[in-house]
Structures are given as C-alpha cells and as structure tokens.
Scaffold this active site. Structure first.
Site, PDB file in Angstrom:
ATOM      1  N   HIS A   1     -14.667   0.672  -9.323  1.00  0.00           N
ATOM      2  CA  HIS A   1     -15.603  -0.288  -9.689  1.00  0.00           C
ATOM      3  C   HIS A   1     -15.571  -1.383  -8.618  1.00  0.00           C
ATOM      4  CE1 HIS A   1     -15.563  -0.564 -14.262  1.00  0.00           C
ATOM      5  NE2 HIS A   1     -16.137   0.865 -14.388  1.00  0.00           N
TER       6      HIS A   1
ATOM      7  N   CYS B   1       4.850   0.526   2.866  1.00  0.00           N
ATOM      8  CA  CYS B   1       6.139  -0.971   2.562  1.00  0.00           C
ATOM      9  C   CYS B   1       6.545  -0.870   1.709  1.00  0.00           C
ATOM     10  CB  CYS B   1       5.119  -1.884   3.824  1.00  0.00           C
ATOM     11  SG  CYS B   1       4.386  -3.075   2.404  1.00  0.00           S
TER      12      CYS B   1
END
Length: 156
Positions: free
Chosen positions: A98, A65
C-alpha cells in the site's frame, strides 16, 4: 532482486539470519556491514543502504539496529527511501503493498532469529499495488508522500 542489508553492532547478532533469509527468498543480498559487534554508528550504515537504493544498485533494503527506530528515522531522511520498522508480517507486507516501502527496519534487540525469518520473506515477496487496476487510491497517497518529500525545509 538485489537487497542491500546494513547492521550496526546491536543488529550484528542477527546478520547471518537476515542474510540467509534474503537468500532463501530468492534474492541477492548486498552486505554493507558491519562485520563485528564492535560499537559503530547506525547512521553510517543507514546511509550506505540508502545510497544503494537511490542509485538503483538495490531495489530493497533491510536495516537492523538495536530497536530499529534510529535506523528508520535516519533512512527516511534520504530522498527516495521509504522505510518502516516492522515487527509483524502484516506490516512488513502491507507497507510494500500500500505504501511502496522499500526498506525494512528491524530491532535486533527486539526480535529474534525466527521472527526475522518470517518478516523478511513477507517484505520481499510483497509488491506495490498502486500501479494495478483498482490501486489508484494507493498511488494517489504515495504521490502525496513524494510531494511532502520535495517540500524540504521551510525558511522563515
């Protein structure tokens, strides 16, 4: 890997670059629009990307966007969608490794085509390390994120 990609009108100028980068990373893009620079609402395309992730139609997603922020906020409202705005390769890879991020959000008015070409493979080539030996602390943290997701709205 199938990668669902969605754009609003502000992200549309990067659409070809994003699709090419997904293909160049050896992945299959699923394009859910938009198809022009005519004004549209980013939550509509965010929902399409999120639904493809939730259903298993795609393993990862990319949203573009204007700033990346609105799409990121909207995407994170959807169960099982773990999105982050990333404008550097370290974050794009580390978010997957992670935190088990599955949706990359980009600001079409923030980054250019060359940066997009670097960010997308960093995101797509990374893999979550929480299931590997030594990744227990990562898995513990991601599990805590999943528990937060299940809390829902508290009523007074």
């Amino acid at each position: 890997m199938k990668v669902v990609v969605g754009f609003d009108h502000a992200g549309f100028p990067l659409k070809k670059n994003v699709l090419d980068a997904v293909r160049n990373a050896g992945c299959e893009p699923i394009d859910v629009g938009t198809d022009s620079a005519d004004p549209v609402d980013f939550p509509d395309f965010t929902e399409k990307v999120g639904r493809a992730i939730q259903s298993g139609e795609a393993e990862r997603g990319i949203l573009v966007c204007g700033s990346g922020i609105g799409a990121c906020i909207a995407a994170n409202k959807m169960k099982g969608v773990y999105a982050s705005i990333c404008h550097d390769t370290y974050s794009a890879a580390q978010g997957v490794m992670h935190d088990d991020m599955n949706v990359l959000c980009l600001g079409g008015r923030v980054i250019g085509p060359e940066l997009a070409k670097s960010l997308i493979p960093a995101f797509l080539n990374a893999r979550y390390l929480g299931n590997d030996a030594g990744g227990e602390r990562l898995a513990r943290r991601v599990e805590k994120i999943h528990k937060l997701e299940d809390i829902g709205n508290l009523e007074e």
